[in-house]
Design an enzyme around this catalytic site. Structure first.
Site, PDB file in Angstrom:
ATOM      1  N   GLY A 247     -14.492  33.660 -28.118  1.00 24.90           N
ATOM      2  CA  GLY A 247     -14.117  35.004 -27.710  1.00 24.90           C
ATOM      3  C   GLY A 247     -13.748  35.990 -28.793  1.00 24.90           C
ATOM      4  N   GLY A 291     -18.979  31.956 -30.551  1.00 29.25           N
ATOM      5  CA  GLY A 291     -20.405  32.233 -30.474  1.00 29.25           C
ATOM      6  C   GLY A 291     -20.694  33.526 -31.231  1.00 29.25           C
ATOM      7  N   ARG A 292     -20.267  34.639 -30.619  1.00 32.54           N
ATOM      8  CA  ARG A 292     -20.534  35.963 -31.179  1.00 32.54           C
ATOM      9  C   ARG A 292     -20.079  36.098 -32.642  1.00 32.54           C
ATOM     10  NH1 ARG A 292     -20.509  40.509 -27.710  1.00 32.54           N
ATOM     11  NH2 ARG A 292     -19.294  39.237 -26.287  1.00 32.54           N
ATOM     12  N   TYR A 333     -22.829  46.159 -20.438  1.00 25.49           N
ATOM     13  CA  TYR A 333     -21.401  46.170 -20.800  1.00 25.49           C
ATOM     14  C   TYR A 333     -20.961  47.483 -21.448  1.00 25.49           C
ATOM     15  CZ  TYR A 333     -22.891  41.247 -20.886  1.00 25.49           C
ATOM     16  OH  TYR A 333     -23.457  40.043 -20.605  1.00 25.49           O
ATOM     17  N   CYS A 360     -39.519  51.768 -18.565  1.00 20.04           N
ATOM     18  CA  CYS A 360     -39.689  52.753 -17.510  1.00 20.04           C
ATOM     19  C   CYS A 360     -38.409  52.950 -16.725  1.00 20.04           C
ATOM     20  CB  CYS A 360     -40.816  52.329 -16.588  1.00 20.04           C
ATOM     21  SG  CYS A 360     -42.344  53.011 -17.174  1.00 20.04           S
ATOM     22  N   TYR A 388     -26.147  37.612 -28.438  1.00 20.55           N
ATOM     23  CA  TYR A 388     -26.411  38.088 -27.081  1.00 20.55           C
ATOM     24  C   TYR A 388     -27.457  39.205 -27.024  1.00 20.55           C
ATOM     25  CZ  TYR A 388     -22.171  35.392 -26.244  1.00 20.55           C
ATOM     26  OH  TYR A 388     -21.248  34.383 -26.201  1.00 20.55           O
TER      27      TYR A 388
HETATM   28  N1  LLP Z   1     -17.022  29.168 -24.581  1.00 23.26           N
HETATM   29  C1  LLP Z   1     -17.297  29.482 -23.304  1.00 23.26           C
HETATM   30  C2  LLP Z   1     -16.926  28.546 -22.245  1.00 23.26           C
HETATM   31  C3  LLP Z   1     -17.909  30.700 -22.996  1.00 23.26           C
HETATM   32  O1  LLP Z   1     -18.164  31.000 -21.736  1.00 23.26           O
HETATM   33  C4  LLP Z   1     -18.277  31.581 -24.048  1.00 23.26           C
HETATM   34  C5  LLP Z   1     -18.940  32.852 -23.750  1.00 23.26           C
HETATM   35  C6  LLP Z   1     -17.988  31.197 -25.363  1.00 23.26           C
HETATM   36  C7  LLP Z   1     -17.361  29.983 -25.595  1.00 23.26           C
HETATM   37  C8  LLP Z   1     -18.353  32.041 -26.544  1.00 23.26           C
HETATM   38  O2  LLP Z   1     -17.727  33.271 -26.526  1.00 23.26           O
HETATM   39  P1  LLP Z   1     -17.902  34.265 -27.782  1.00 23.26           P
HETATM   40  O3  LLP Z   1     -17.231  33.612 -28.972  1.00 23.26           O
HETATM   41  O4  LLP Z   1     -19.352  34.449 -28.019  1.00 23.26           O
HETATM   42  O5  LLP Z   1     -17.238  35.501 -27.349  1.00 23.26           O
HETATM   43  N2  LLP Z   1     -23.236  38.269 -22.779  1.00 23.26           N
HETATM   44  C9  LLP Z   1     -21.920  38.777 -23.081  1.00 23.26           C
HETATM   45  C10 LLP Z   1     -20.983  37.696 -23.537  1.00 23.26           C
HETATM   46  C11 LLP Z   1     -20.808  36.584 -22.530  1.00 23.26           C
HETATM   47  C12 LLP Z   1     -19.924  35.489 -23.032  1.00 23.26           C
HETATM   48  C13 LLP Z   1     -20.012  34.320 -22.138  1.00 23.26           C
HETATM   49  N3  LLP Z   1     -19.243  33.206 -22.573  1.00 23.26           N
HETATM   50  C14 LLP Z   1     -22.055  39.882 -24.118  1.00 23.26           C
HETATM   51  O6  LLP Z   1     -23.146  40.167 -24.545  1.00 23.26           O
HETATM   52  O7  LLP Z   1     -21.051  40.483 -24.491  1.00 23.26           O
END
Ligand code: LLP
Length: 435
Positions: A247, A291-292, A333, A360, A388
């Site tokens: 997150g 992730g991000r 978003y 379109c 993403y």
């Molecule tokens: N762990 C779990 C259980 C998750 O559901 C997620 C993201 C992460 C880790 C990784 O989170 P991060 O570090 O990437 O914030 N498509 C959306 C983001 C959806 C995130 C879903 N879960 C966007 O483009 O902002």
């Protein structure tokens, strides 16, 4: 805005990972995802170091939903990361890339029977159980296969994270996990402890994504540790692992000031230590799932500007050769991005324009942004698109998905080839009666 891995060369071109982006656009075509390998590796090391220093047993699991390709899996493996997958396709990709199954963790609020079976057959390291029925199902499949299922239980800590509501997941009102506020989490724990062929290793939570403050993580850590303490009091079970999810936010625009990985690690480590001391429970092994923040700032998307339409006294629309099919985030978003004219990266951003896609519908990529006098044929770079974007790309309007090139120290190599028009019709079938 230039990111630390970027510069401008003597032609005035944007350089990423030592590669001239205008040359990249010429060689590989546009739209093009450009990914800086060094930035990704540095982020992995930053996480492993910041958490490893404070919590020596800590594991860092890359959340592959942010960006999943075989090359990414290779990098994660080489860096000693673990990996989160949340679907059959992500699991398949990781295994195809040779990522060690024991370092894979499977997530999801609805995992189909076949997926659970594959995960158990392949011996993935952990399955994160999302509900009581799923625990039951995991046990049944494990019994049938004669294997042990190593699980964490996903709990909902009731923390309302400060981010877009569609990427907020720690609050009570969510499809994910079992509630700590009700008795669901305790019931799930008792069930997991009783079920045959289920080994409970601990608990998981994830409060949301693109978080620009760390206090939510500290709060969630305290809440889950309180729960771990009450589980011990009620059942005698001592959780050995606590997975706090991902997150951490990144810098999309100059004004975004995300906390450092070090700050995040500090917040979590302090909360864990305080809680462990207060409850007199052992410190669980911490797992974090970014992730991000691993891949986001490593990516830039290059587009070719096609049309510049000036509506006097209203606005200027700059249309590029991609849009919502390669990056749906602005529409989903209200995500904001900064851009540069890559072939005049040192020119003053003198014109306020709207960047639109070529689909379109009104697929605005950037609602209002200052750029250097954009002209048809210019290359537009959109910053911080490593996470993403490709992973959420579609074939809307039958657009082909762009290629992705990995750059490192002046070298560029394709890691995803551009889809072809043949790819688009590959799965189409025409019934004989229509022939
Ligand atoms: N762990 C779990 C259980 C998750 O559901 C997620 C993201 C992460 C880790 C990784 O989170 P991060 O570090 O990437 O914030 N498509 C959306 C983001 C959806 C995130 C879903 N879960 C966007 O483009 O902002």
């Amino acid at each position: 805005m230039l990111l630390p891995n970027q510069s401008v060369n003597h032609h005035g071109h944007l350089v990423v990972g030592g590669c001239d982006t205008v040359e990249l656009a010429r060689e590989y075509g546009t739209p093009l995802y450009v990914l800086d390998e060094q930035v990704i590796r540095e982020k992995c090391r930053e996480y492993l170091d910041a958490f490893g220093r404070r919590l020596p047993q800590a594991a860092v699991a890359y959340a592959s939903k942010a960006l999943m390709t075989k090359a990414i899996c290779r990098i994660m493996d080489q860096e000693g990361m673990s990996m989160d997958v949340a679907s059959e396709g992500e699991l398949y990709t990781a295994l195809q890339a040779g990522f060690p199954a024991e370092r894979i963790k499977l997530h999801g609020n609805f995992k189909k029977t076949e997926l659970l079976r594959t995960a158990l057959e392949q011996n993935v390291g952990r399955i994160v159980a999302d509900s009581l029925p799923e625990l039951q199902q995991i046990s049944e499949i494990a019994v049938a296969l004669g294997v042990e299922a190593d699980v964490l239980i996903r709990v909902t800590p009731g923390v309302k994270a400060d981010t877009h509501e569609r990427i907020r997941t720690g609050q009570e009102d969510t499809k994910f996990g079992v509630s700590l506020a009700s008795s669901a989490a305790m019931e799930a724990t008792r069930l997991a402890l009783e079920l045959p062929h289920v080994n409970l290793h601990g608990f998981h939570c994830h409060i949301g994504s693109q978080l620009l403050y760390t206090d939510g993580f500290g709060l969630a850590a305290h809440i889950v540790m309180d729960f771990i303490a009450s589980v011990r009091a009620e059942t005698g079970y001592v959780a050995e692992q606590f997975d706090i999810g991902g997150g951490l936010g990144i810098r999309y625009c100059t004004d975004d000031v995300p906390p450092s990985v070090d700050r995040l690690a500090e917040e979590i480590a302090i909360a864990l230590a305080e809680s462990a001391q207060q409850h007199e429970i052992p410190m669980p092994q911490l797992i974090v799932e970014p992730g991000r923040s691993i891949v986001g700032e490593a990516g830039v998307t290059l587009y070719t500007i096609g049309v510049v339409k000036e509506i006097p006294d209203l606005r200027t629309y700059v249309s590029v050769d991609g849009g919502m099919s390669d990056n749906p985030r602005p529409l989903l978003y209200d995500a904001e991005y900064e851009v540069l004219v890559a072939n005049r990266a040192d020119a003053h951003p003198s014109h306020i324009v709207r960047i639109s896609g070529a689909h379109c519908e009104t697929d605005t990529l950037v609602a209002e942004v200052a750029v250097a006098d954009p002209q048809p044929g210019d290359i537009l770079a959109v910053q911080s698109t490593g996470a993403y974007s490709y992973s959420m790309a579609s074939n809307y309007n039958r657009f082909t998905r762009p290629a992705m090139v990995m750059v490192n120290d002046g070298h560029a190599e394709l890691i995803v080839r551009r889809e072809t028009l043949e790819d688009l019709v590959r799965c189409d079938m025409v019934p004989t009666r229509l022939a």
